[in-house]
Design an enzyme around this catalytic site. Structure first.
Site, short mmCIF file in Angstrom:
data_model
loop_
_atom_site.label_atom_id
_atom_site.label_comp_id
_atom_site.label_asym_id
_atom_site.label_seq_id
_atom_site.Cartn_x
_atom_site.Cartn_y
_atom_site.Cartn_z
N GLN A 1 0.79 -1.00 -0.02
CA GLN A 1 0.06 -0.17 0.07
C GLN A 1 0.85 1.17 -0.02
OE1 GLN A 1 -2.69 -1.70 3.26
NE2 GLN A 1 -4.08 -0.54 2.16
N HIS B 1 1.26 -8.97 4.62
CA HIS B 1 -0.10 -8.43 4.55
C HIS B 1 -0.56 -8.37 3.41
CE1 HIS B 1 -2.29 -4.61 6.57
NE2 HIS B 1 -2.71 -4.81 5.44
N ASN C 1 -1.60 -10.65 8.69
CA ASN C 1 -2.61 -9.63 8.74
C ASN C 1 -4.06 -9.92 8.22
OD1 ASN C 1 -3.42 -6.58 9.10
ND2 ASN C 1 -4.01 -6.97 7.23
N GLU C 2 -5.06 -10.11 9.12
CA GLU C 2 -6.43 -10.55 8.72
C GLU C 2 -6.58 -11.58 7.95
OE1 GLU C 2 -7.98 -6.52 7.16
OE2 GLU C 2 -7.60 -5.67 9.12
N TYR D 1 -12.33 -1.84 13.53
CA TYR D 1 -12.34 -0.45 12.75
C TYR D 1 -14.05 0.08 13.24
CZ TYR D 1 -8.65 -0.24 9.56
OH TYR D 1 -7.49 -0.22 9.18
N GLU E 1 -5.27 -2.05 14.30
CA GLU E 1 -5.61 -1.18 13.40
C GLU E 1 -7.16 -0.48 13.62
OE1 GLU E 1 -5.85 -2.25 9.35
OE2 GLU E 1 -3.95 -3.37 9.19
N TRP F 1 -4.48 3.31 11.87
CA TRP F 1 -4.34 3.23 10.11
C TRP F 1 -5.22 4.49 9.51
CZ3 TRP F 1 -2.12 -0.37 7.33
CH2 TRP F 1 -2.34 -0.61 5.93
N GLU G 1 -5.48 2.02 -1.26
CA GLU G 1 -6.47 1.27 -0.41
C GLU G 1 -7.01 0.04 -1.43
OE1 GLU G 1 -7.41 1.08 2.55
OE2 GLU G 1 -9.36 -0.14 2.23
N PHE H 1 -7.37 6.96 4.12
CA PHE H 1 -7.37 6.66 5.52
C PHE H 1 -6.20 7.14 6.08
CE2 PHE H 1 -10.06 3.05 4.34
CZ PHE H 1 -10.81 2.75 5.60
C1 PNW Z 1 -7.78 -3.28 6.84
N1 PNW Z 1 -13.99 -4.93 6.84
O1 PNW Z 1 -8.73 -4.09 5.95
C2 PNW Z 1 -6.35 -3.85 6.15
O2 PNW Z 1 -5.73 -4.38 7.21
C3 PNW Z 1 -5.54 -2.54 5.39
O3 PNW Z 1 -4.90 -2.95 4.65
C4 PNW Z 1 -6.76 -1.66 4.77
O4 PNW Z 1 -6.30 -0.46 4.11
C5 PNW Z 1 -7.74 -1.10 6.09
O5 PNW Z 1 -7.98 -2.10 6.85
C6 PNW Z 1 -8.76 -0.17 5.36
O6 PNW Z 1 -9.46 -0.65 4.83
C7 PNW Z 1 -9.79 -4.28 6.29
O7 PNW Z 1 -14.67 -5.14 5.78
C8 PNW Z 1 -10.59 -4.34 5.37
O8 PNW Z 1 -14.40 -4.88 7.94
C9 PNW Z 1 -12.14 -4.82 5.46
C10 PNW Z 1 -12.68 -4.65 6.69
C11 PNW Z 1 -11.67 -4.28 7.79
C12 PNW Z 1 -10.52 -4.21 7.72
#
Ligand code: PNW
Length: 586
Positions: free
Chosen positions: A119, A221, A266-267, A398, A480, A530, A537, A546
């Protein structure tokens, strides 16, 4: 072949061998050709060949050597005037503002800003980097990006990292969390190691330390080396476990104890749900589409746990965890069906990775009912190998959402594989019921992040839920959180862009929610905003912002947004440890 320096143990990197299955271009006639589309050919490709065949030309930045930092002028560090005033307490959820005398971030609380390699780095082909699946997704796959933008140049942080680290040091930020690009270190994902990449990250880590910023590192990531996707389906193949651990070994061995916090992946909920990858751009797999995310998850859990044990056996003294993600799941009504929907949602999201790691080495009940139809059962050895392999509960939290049973009811969904909500069978909404006024849970973010609302009123409850459900002994970190200010991309005047009221209120109220949770006995040990700056993105490109710093993508100039000051101020007011600026001009 691209410049690719070899590590000590491999003098000249061998080219990779990949199997491709192109449609034959030779017209065949005569005898003996029963099934021409089954023909395969073995291609031997070097790094440049991988780029040429699967990605094509990439853009490069005007600046392509490492730039030294200059001290940050003090006039850039003046906070903005007050942005807003608390509303009168008329909302549906009222934060307990009266408790603020007892709020405190404990000593040692770590806080900072985060990014990820693809990113922000740019320099897509520099110094031997191999392509990742994201180079293909954004260069080649029709309809994958909203604005035909790629990470070729991004923030050019591959060359501008010194100034980027200096800029956060100047605000007293304690931690920078970034990820390492696997396909820089291993251009093919496995095989030869690229010394130039290792030397680069040496300097990124050393620059952080030099400027008083603690480095936190994520190994993966989402930027899977393309070659691993093409040879065995990436995370769908069990081979990924050994390849990931071999990569982790090189990185742990090189940077060892300079890094305070390690995150393996990551995630996984998000990246495992990028499976199935789009048809026709990657090697085919025979695994049914609906099963693919769960095969990915299975291998992630084993890869993570093996990497965790490796780190401990190597004497790594930083914490090791993975980052998971998701929001608090609010039952839409108090019906028993909605309660089941909420539990199904926890099981198919956070519980997917958290239960095996924090509870018992196995999947939660509702998920297990589904995956036991096709995934192998974890053996007792695997269960005990996985259980306890995260030093902290690192969660990217988030937002929050309401959950409810599908209109047809839960069992009509679980018994119907073509139901649109199958297999989770939990429906979601961002709005209260009409009986409760029908309002959104909070203001919406940019339309390019339709999943994100400011739902900070629920964060305290969420942190309690994590502690009470998974009992992480090392505490919880919000690794994040952040907000895409709506329509920021449409603003043309820099001073207007920098004043970001909803993002600022998000950070203010989020910090309040963490402080309340801490005051109520939840062990929150750190948090990461974040993002350090506007960046790519993913498929939304540079349109969805962001950053707590604005980036002019023509000049690569960076500027602090008001929200950055709001965030830092929380630690100035409520921190036990001082907020100490570094690298400010006198
Ligand atoms: C995170 N959701 O992704 C990632 O770790 C980052 O790379 C990204 O830029 C950031 O959040 C902002 O989007 C997510 O759908 C993507 O809940 C989707 C979700 C949560 C986090």
């Amino acid at each position: 072949m691209a410049k690719l320096a070899a590590s000590q143990n491999s003098t000249s990197p061998p080219p990779t061998t990949i199997i491709a299955t192109p449609t034959p271009t030779v017209s065949l006639s005569g005898s003996g050709v029963a099934n021409p589309t089954a023909f395969t050919t073995v291609l031997t490709l070097d790094v440049e060949g991988l780029w040429d065949l699967f990605v094509g030309p990439v853009s490069t930045a005007a600046v392509n050597t490492t730039v030294s930092a200059t001290p940050i002028p003090t006039n850039e560090l003046i906070p903005p005037p007050g942005l807003y005033y608390s509303s009168f307490p008329s909302g549906q959820q009222i934060p307990m503002a009266s408790k603020n005398e007892s709020w405190k971030f404990p000593a040692g609380f770590w806080w900072g800003v985060a990014s990820a390699a693809y990113q922000v780095e740019g320099a897509a082909k520099a110094e031997g980097r191999g392509p990742s699946i994201w180079d293909v997704l954004l260069h080649r796959v029709t309809g994958y990006t909203v604005a035909n933008q790629t990470g070729d140049v991004a923030d050019n942080q591959y060359y501008l990292y010194k100034q980027d680290i200096a800029r956060i040091a100047a605000l007293g930020v304690k931690t920078y969390s970034f990820s390492i690009s696997w396909s820089r270190v291993f251009p093919f994902g496995n095989g030869p190691v690229n010394e130039l990449a290792l030397a680069h990250y040496d300097d990124v880590i050393n620059t952080c330390i030099e400027y008083g910023v603690e480095p936190s590192v994520t190994l993966y990531h989402w930027d899977l080396p393309l070659n691993l996707q093409n040879t065995y389906g990436g995370w769908l193949g069990p081979q990924i476990i050994d390849d990931f651990v071999a990569y982790a070994k090189v990185v742990f061995g090189r940077y060892g104890n300079k890094v305070s916090r390690w995150f393996t992946v990551n995630e996984p909920i998000v990246f495992c749900e990028t499976y199935p990858v789009p048809d026709n751009y990657f090697t085919n797999t025979s695994i049914p589409k609906v099963q693919q995310p769960y095969w990915c998850g299975h291998h992630v859990l084993l890869a993570h746990a093996n990497a965790y044990h490796l780190a401990k056996s190597m004497g790594i003294n930083g914490t090791v965890s993975f980052k998971t993600n998701g929001g608090y799941k609010i039952p839409l009504t108090n019906s028993s069906e909605d309660a089941i929907a909420v539990q199904r949602a926890w099981d198919f999201n956070e519980g997917w990775f958290a239960n095996p790691t924090f509870i018992n080495g196995d999947y939660p009940q509702y998920l297990k009912e589904f995956v036991s139809g096709f995934l192998p059962e974890f053996t007792d050895d695997e269960k005990s190998m996985m259980n306890g392999t995260a030093d902290i509960f690192a969660h990217d939290a988030y937002t929050s959402q309401f959950y409810m049973a599908p209109d047809s009811g839960i069992s009509a969904c679980t018994s119907n594989t073509s139901h649109p909500l199958y297999p989770t069978c939990a429906n979601t909404t961002y709005s209260y019921t009409s009986a409760d006024g029908g309002w959104n849970v909070g203001p919406a973010a940019d339309p390019l992040s339709p999943w994100l609302h400011k739902a900070t009123d629920w964060v305290t409850l969420f942190l309690h839920y994590i502690q009470d459900t998974w009992h992480p002994s090392g505490g919880i970190a919000v690794t994040e959180f952040g907000f895409a200010e709506p329509f920021e991309v449409l603003k043309t005047i820099k001073a207007d862009i920098l004043f970001d009221p909803i993002r600022s209120s998000y950070y203010r109220d989020y910090m309040e929610a963490i402080l309340i949770a801490i005051s109520e006995g939840v062990k929150v040990v750190g948090c990461l905003a974040w993002s350090i700056l506007d960046n790519l993105e993913w498929s939304s490109g540079y349109q969805d912002k962001f950053g707590v710093q604005y980036v002019n993508f023509t000049t690569q100039e960076r500027s602090y947004k008001a929200s950055f000051f709001e965030y830092v101020n929380a630690f100035k007011v409520y921190g036990t440890d001082p907020v100490t600026p570094h690298y400010v001009s006198s």
